[in-house]
Design a protein around this motif. Structure first.
Motif, mmCIF file in Angstrom:
data_model
loop_
_atom_site.group_PDB
_atom_site.id
_atom_site.type_symbol
_atom_site.label_atom_id
_atom_site.label_comp_id
_atom_site.label_asym_id
_atom_site.label_seq_id
_atom_site.Cartn_x
_atom_site.Cartn_y
_atom_site.Cartn_z
ATOM 1 N N ARG A 120 5.357 -4.016 6.497
ATOM 2 C CA ARG A 120 5.714 -2.604 6.449
ATOM 3 C C ARG A 120 7.240 -2.419 6.349
ATOM 4 N NH1 ARG A 120 3.402 2.319 8.859
ATOM 5 N NH2 ARG A 120 5.129 3.685 9.366
ATOM 6 N N GLU A 134 -0.405 3.959 2.557
ATOM 7 C CA GLU A 134 -1.092 3.956 3.850
ATOM 8 C C GLU A 134 -2.399 4.744 3.728
ATOM 9 O OE1 GLU A 134 1.657 4.960 6.937
ATOM 10 O OE2 GLU A 134 0.298 4.253 8.507
ATOM 11 N N GLU A 150 -0.734 -0.634 9.890
ATOM 12 C CA GLU A 150 0.321 -1.334 9.158
ATOM 13 C C GLU A 150 1.205 -2.007 10.184
ATOM 14 O OE1 GLU A 150 2.471 1.102 6.405
ATOM 15 O OE2 GLU A 150 0.826 1.046 4.954
#
Ligand SMILES: Nc1nc2c(ncn2[C@@H]2O[C@H](COP(=O)(O)OP(=O)(O)OP(=O)(O)O)[C@@H](O)[C@H]2O)c(=O)[nH]1
Length: 178
Positions: A120, A134, A150
Motif C-alpha cells: 500500500r 481498494e 490493504e
C-alpha cells in the motif's frame, strides 16, 4: 485448556510480499531484499479469548496461474491468507485463480480466507503505480464473504487485526462478522 494448533498459509503471485508480510507479522521487522521463497514455516503464539493457540504460518513459494498446488496445501491447512500487490493487476488475477483452485480442491465448501492487498505504501507514494483499487478488492472480498485489508509490510501497516482475523482463521468458521 489445552493449546490448540492451527496452520495457515500465505499464497499469491511471486514477489507480492508474502515473506515480508509473514516476517513482519511473526518477527516484527521488514526485510528489504528479495530472496524467492521455496517454503518456510514460522510459529506464532496467540491468546484469543483465554484460549492459547500455536499458529504454524506457512510462507509458500510464489504461484502463478499455471502452478499445481501441492496436496499438502489442501489437506493440512486450516486457513489461507491470499496476498496480491496493489501495484500488480496480474497478482490480483492470480489470487482469484488460487481461490478457485482452493474451492475446487476442497469440494466447493467455503474456505477460511483473508484477502490482503500488500505494498500500500507504494500506491501512497506513487499513485500512478496503483493497478488495483481498494474498491475493486473490497468488491471481491464481499463476493467471497471474507475479510479484506490493504497492508504495507514495509511500514508495518495493518498487518491483520490479530484477534479478529486470526480468530476467524483459527476457528475455520467460514463466517466473518465485519
Ligand atoms: N515498498 C514495499 N515493498 C515491499 C513490501 N512487501 C514486500 N516488499 C518488497 O517486495 C520484494 C518481494 O518481497 P517478498 O516478501 O520476498 O515477496 P514474496 O511474495 O515472498 O516472493 P516469492 O518468494 O517469490 O513468492 C522485496 O524486495 C520486498 O522488500 C511492502 O509492503 N512495500
Amino acid at each position: 485448556m489445552p493449546i490448540r494448533q492451527r496452520k495457515i498459509a500465505l499464497m499469491g503471485f511471486r514477489s507480492v510480499g508474502k515473506s515480508s508480510v509473514t516476517i513482519q507479522y511473526v518477527e516484527n521487522h521488514f526485510v528489504d531484499s528479495y530472496d524467492p521463497t521455496i517454503e518456510n514455516t514460522f510459529q506464532k503464539n496467540h491468546k484469543i479469548n483465554g484460549q492459547d493457540y500455536v499458529l504454524d504460518v506457512v510462507d509458500t513459494a510464489g504461484q502463478d496461474e499455471y502452478s499445481i498446488l501441492p496436496q499438502t496445501y489442501f489437506m493440512s491447512v486450516d486457513g489461507y491468507i491470499l496476498v496480491y500487490s496493489v501495484n500488480s493487476r496480474k497478482s490480483f488475477d492470480v489470487v482469484k485463480i488460487i481461490h478457485d483452485k482452493l474451492l475446487d480442491m476442497k469440494g466447493n465448501i467455503k474456505v477460511p480466507v483473508i484477502l490482503v492487498g500488500n505494498k500500500r505504501d507504494v500506491a501512497e507514494q506513487f499513485p500512478g503505480e496503483r493497478e488495483v483499487s481498494e474498491d475493486e478488492a473490497k468488491g471481491l472480498a464481499r463476493k467471497w464473504e471474507v475479510p479484506f485489508m490493504e497492508t504495507s509490510a514495509k511500514e508495518h501497516e495493518n498487518l491483520f487485526r490479530p484477534v479478529k482475523d486470526i480468530h476467524y482463521l483459527a476457528h475455520c468458521t467460514c463466517t466473518y462478522d465485519s
